[in-house]
Design a protein around this motif. Structure first.
Motif, PDB file in Angstrom:
ATOM      1  N   UNK A 125       0.843  -1.194   0.000  1.00 31.33           N
ATOM      2  CA  UNK A 125       0.000   0.000   0.000  1.00 31.33           C
ATOM      3  C   UNK A 125       0.880   1.246   0.000  1.00 31.33           C
ATOM      4  N   UNK A 126       0.619   2.150  -0.931  1.00 31.62           N
ATOM      5  CA  UNK A 126       1.305   3.442  -1.009  1.00 31.62           C
ATOM      6  C   UNK A 126       0.262   4.542  -0.826  1.00 31.62           C
ATOM      7  N   UNK A 127       0.622   5.574  -0.059  1.00 35.05           N
ATOM      8  CA  UNK A 127      -0.182   6.799   0.009  1.00 35.05           C
ATOM      9  C   UNK A 127       0.727   7.962  -0.359  1.00 35.05           C
ATOM     10  N   UNK A 128       0.290   8.787  -1.315  1.00 34.59           N
ATOM     11  CA  UNK A 128       1.100   9.936  -1.721  1.00 34.59           C
ATOM     12  C   UNK A 128       0.203  11.045  -2.246  1.00 34.59           C
ATOM     13  N   UNK A 129       0.818  12.192  -2.472  1.00 30.24           N
ATOM     14  CA  UNK A 129       0.140  13.333  -3.058  1.00 30.24           C
ATOM     15  C   UNK A 129       0.858  13.779  -4.309  1.00 30.24           C
ATOM     16  N   UNK A 130       1.091  15.088  -4.418  1.00 26.68           N
ATOM     17  CA  UNK A 130       1.898  15.743  -5.450  1.00 26.68           C
ATOM     18  C   UNK A 130       1.204  15.894  -6.794  1.00 26.68           C
ATOM     19  N   UNK A 131       0.587  14.855  -7.319  1.00 28.25           N
ATOM     20  CA  UNK A 131       0.096  14.897  -8.694  1.00 28.25           C
ATOM     21  C   UNK A 131      -1.240  15.623  -8.835  1.00 28.25           C
ATOM     22  N   UNK A 132      -1.936  15.863  -7.711  1.00 27.98           N
ATOM     23  CA  UNK A 132      -3.256  16.509  -7.734  1.00 27.98           C
ATOM     24  C   UNK A 132      -4.268  15.682  -8.538  1.00 27.98           C
ATOM     25  N   UNK A 133      -4.092  14.374  -8.527  1.00 32.07           N
ATOM     26  CA  UNK A 133      -5.012  13.482  -9.239  1.00 32.07           C
ATOM     27  C   UNK A 133      -5.545  12.421  -8.279  1.00 32.07           C
ATOM     28  N   UNK A 134      -6.441  12.801  -7.373  1.00 30.24           N
ATOM     29  CA  UNK A 134      -6.913  11.849  -6.362  1.00 30.24           C
ATOM     30  C   UNK A 134      -7.540  10.613  -6.994  1.00 30.24           C
ATOM     31  N   UNK A 135      -7.119   9.463  -6.476  1.00 31.36           N
ATOM     32  CA  UNK A 135      -7.600   8.207  -7.052  1.00 31.36           C
ATOM     33  C   UNK A 135      -7.131   7.046  -6.187  1.00 31.36           C
ATOM     34  N   UNK A 136      -7.705   5.896  -6.457  1.00 35.67           N
ATOM     35  CA  UNK A 136      -7.212   4.629  -5.934  1.00 35.67           C
ATOM     36  C   UNK A 136      -6.841   3.764  -7.126  1.00 35.67           C
ATOM     37  N   UNK A 137      -5.566   3.360  -7.189  1.00 36.87           N
ATOM     38  CA  UNK A 137      -5.077   2.491  -8.255  1.00 36.87           C
ATOM     39  C   UNK A 137      -4.812   1.113  -7.654  1.00 36.87           C
ATOM     40  N   UNK A 138      -5.361   0.086  -8.273  1.00 35.85           N
ATOM     41  CA  UNK A 138      -5.179  -1.279  -7.792  1.00 35.85           C
ATOM     42  C   UNK A 138      -4.646  -2.156  -8.909  1.00 35.85           C
ATOM     43  N   UNK A 139      -3.639  -2.961  -8.581  1.00 35.13           N
ATOM     44  CA  UNK A 139      -3.080  -3.904  -9.562  1.00 35.13           C
ATOM     45  C   UNK A 139      -2.282  -4.967  -8.831  1.00 35.13           C
ATOM     46  N   UNK A 140      -2.548  -6.208  -9.156  1.00 36.04           N
ATOM     47  CA  UNK A 140      -1.762  -7.312  -8.611  1.00 36.04           C
ATOM     48  C   UNK A 140      -1.743  -7.381  -7.102  1.00 36.04           C
ATOM     49  N   UNK A 141      -2.846  -7.010  -6.464  1.00 45.24           N
ATOM     50  CA  UNK A 141      -2.903  -7.051  -5.015  1.00 45.24           C
ATOM     51  C   UNK A 141      -2.262  -5.862  -4.328  1.00 45.24           C
ATOM     52  N   UNK A 142      -1.757  -4.930  -5.109  1.00 46.04           N
ATOM     53  CA  UNK A 142      -1.145  -3.719  -4.558  1.00 46.04           C
ATOM     54  C   UNK A 142      -2.070  -2.529  -4.797  1.00 46.04           C
ATOM     55  N   UNK A 143      -2.033  -1.582  -3.848  1.00 44.11           N
ATOM     56  CA  UNK A 143      -2.903  -0.419  -3.947  1.00 44.11           C
ATOM     57  C   UNK A 143      -2.092   0.868  -3.774  1.00 44.11           C
ATOM     58  N   UNK A 144      -2.466   1.880  -4.539  1.00 46.68           N
ATOM     59  CA  UNK A 144      -1.819   3.193  -4.453  1.00 46.68           C
ATOM     60  C   UNK A 144      -2.910   4.254  -4.322  1.00 46.68           C
ATOM     61  N   UNK A 145      -2.906   4.932  -3.189  1.00 47.38           N
ATOM     62  CA  UNK A 145      -3.877   5.977  -2.915  1.00 47.38           C
ATOM     63  C   UNK A 145      -3.236   7.331  -3.174  1.00 47.38           C
ATOM     64  N   UNK A 146      -3.896   8.145  -3.980  1.00 47.39           N
ATOM     65  CA  UNK A 146      -3.393   9.484  -4.307  1.00 47.39           C
ATOM     66  C   UNK A 146      -4.277  10.520  -3.622  1.00 47.39           C
ATOM     67  N   UNK A 147      -3.646  11.377  -2.820  1.00 48.76           N
ATOM     68  CA  UNK A 147      -4.361  12.413  -2.094  1.00 48.76           C
ATOM     69  C   UNK A 147      -4.778  13.565  -3.006  1.00 48.76           C
TER      70      UNK A 147
END
Length: 250
Positions: free
Chosen positions: A195-217
């Motif tokens: 699991x990753x949580x980050x910001x910076x890109x200004x593109x809030x989303x939840x990305x899921x692939x292969x059992x891994x998740x990336x949350x964008x603030x």
């Protein structure tokens, strides 16, 4: 019964005196939300820019530090991970605000779950020019030389850099300014987290692939349309929730 919030995550507020509604929303968030959580993580670009801890004499900057200190003194552990706009925040601000400075990346264990936290700019590896600039300004020797300059000179330099950054953004594609799959995969592998949580890109989303998740603030903007903002929460059941400015789950 609603599960208790253990941790809150925000980034990219770009706080500045000329954006009073955004600042007021942040102060309200601290009083109504963060004060009731165990931990608050500030993941970069909380300020529009930070020229050095000697800028704490500025009334607006002092008001932010004071508001954070109130939350910290109330029992919430507050953590700071610098962004591309406020990486020069140091021990002076940390002491005033009652917070702990974190290295990047930082792996946090919350409700038995390991989460890796970054601002997100280091993962935008396709933006070669920015990556070279980032390496320069993150160098301790460069920072020492820069912070030795008078505050007014530093602010003038930062104003020039911000203007150049705005011009450069107009020439770059969204893809170049986003994180790259290779950098995301490397972060997962290097930290052994899913699991990753980050910001910076200004593109809030939840990305899921292969059992891994990336949350964008999300970024925060309440002084212009469209109004936007929000945060991520982890509750005592280990659920990761994306919330809008009213606290509603997205």
């Amino acid at each position: 019964m609603t599960a208790r919030t253990l941790a809150l995550f925000i980034s990219d507020l770009h706080l500045q005196a000329s954006h009073p509604r955004t600042a007021e929303a942040f102060f309200r968030f601290l009083a109504e939300r963060a004060a009731h959580a165990e931990r608050l993580y500030l993941l970069g670009d909380i300020f529009e820019y930070w020229a050095g801890d000697d800028d704490l004499d500025d009334p607006f900057n002092r008001s932010v530090a004071t508001a954070l200190r109130r939350v910290s003194d109330g029992g919430t552990a507050v953590y700071w991970l610098g962004g591309n706009r406020d990486f020069l925040v140091g021990t002076g601000f940390a002491d005033a605000a009652g917070l702990t400075l974190l290295p990047e990346p930082h792996v946090a264990t919350i409700a038995g779950r390991q989460v890796v936290l970054v601002h997100g700019d280091a993962q935008c590896t396709d933006d070669v020019k920015y990556m070279a600039f980032r390496a320069q300004v993150r160098d301790p020797a460069w920072q020492s030389q820069f912070l030795a300059m008078p505050l007014a000179q530093r602010k003038a330099i930062i104003a020039g850099l911000r203007e150049g950054s705005r011009a450069a953004h107009g020439e770059k594609s969204y893809e170049i300014m986003d994180v790259t799959p290779a950098a995301v995969a490397a972060l997962h592998a290097d930290t052994d987290t899913d699991v990753i949580i980050h910001g910076h890109t200004h593109r809030p989303a939840l990305h899921e692939a292969g059992g891994q998740r990336r949350y964008v603030l999300p970024d925060w903007e309440l002084d212009a349309d469209p109004i936007r903002g929000g945060w991520i929460a982890i509750d005592e059941d280990g659920r990761i929730l994306r919330c809008d400015l009213d606290g509603r789950t997205i």
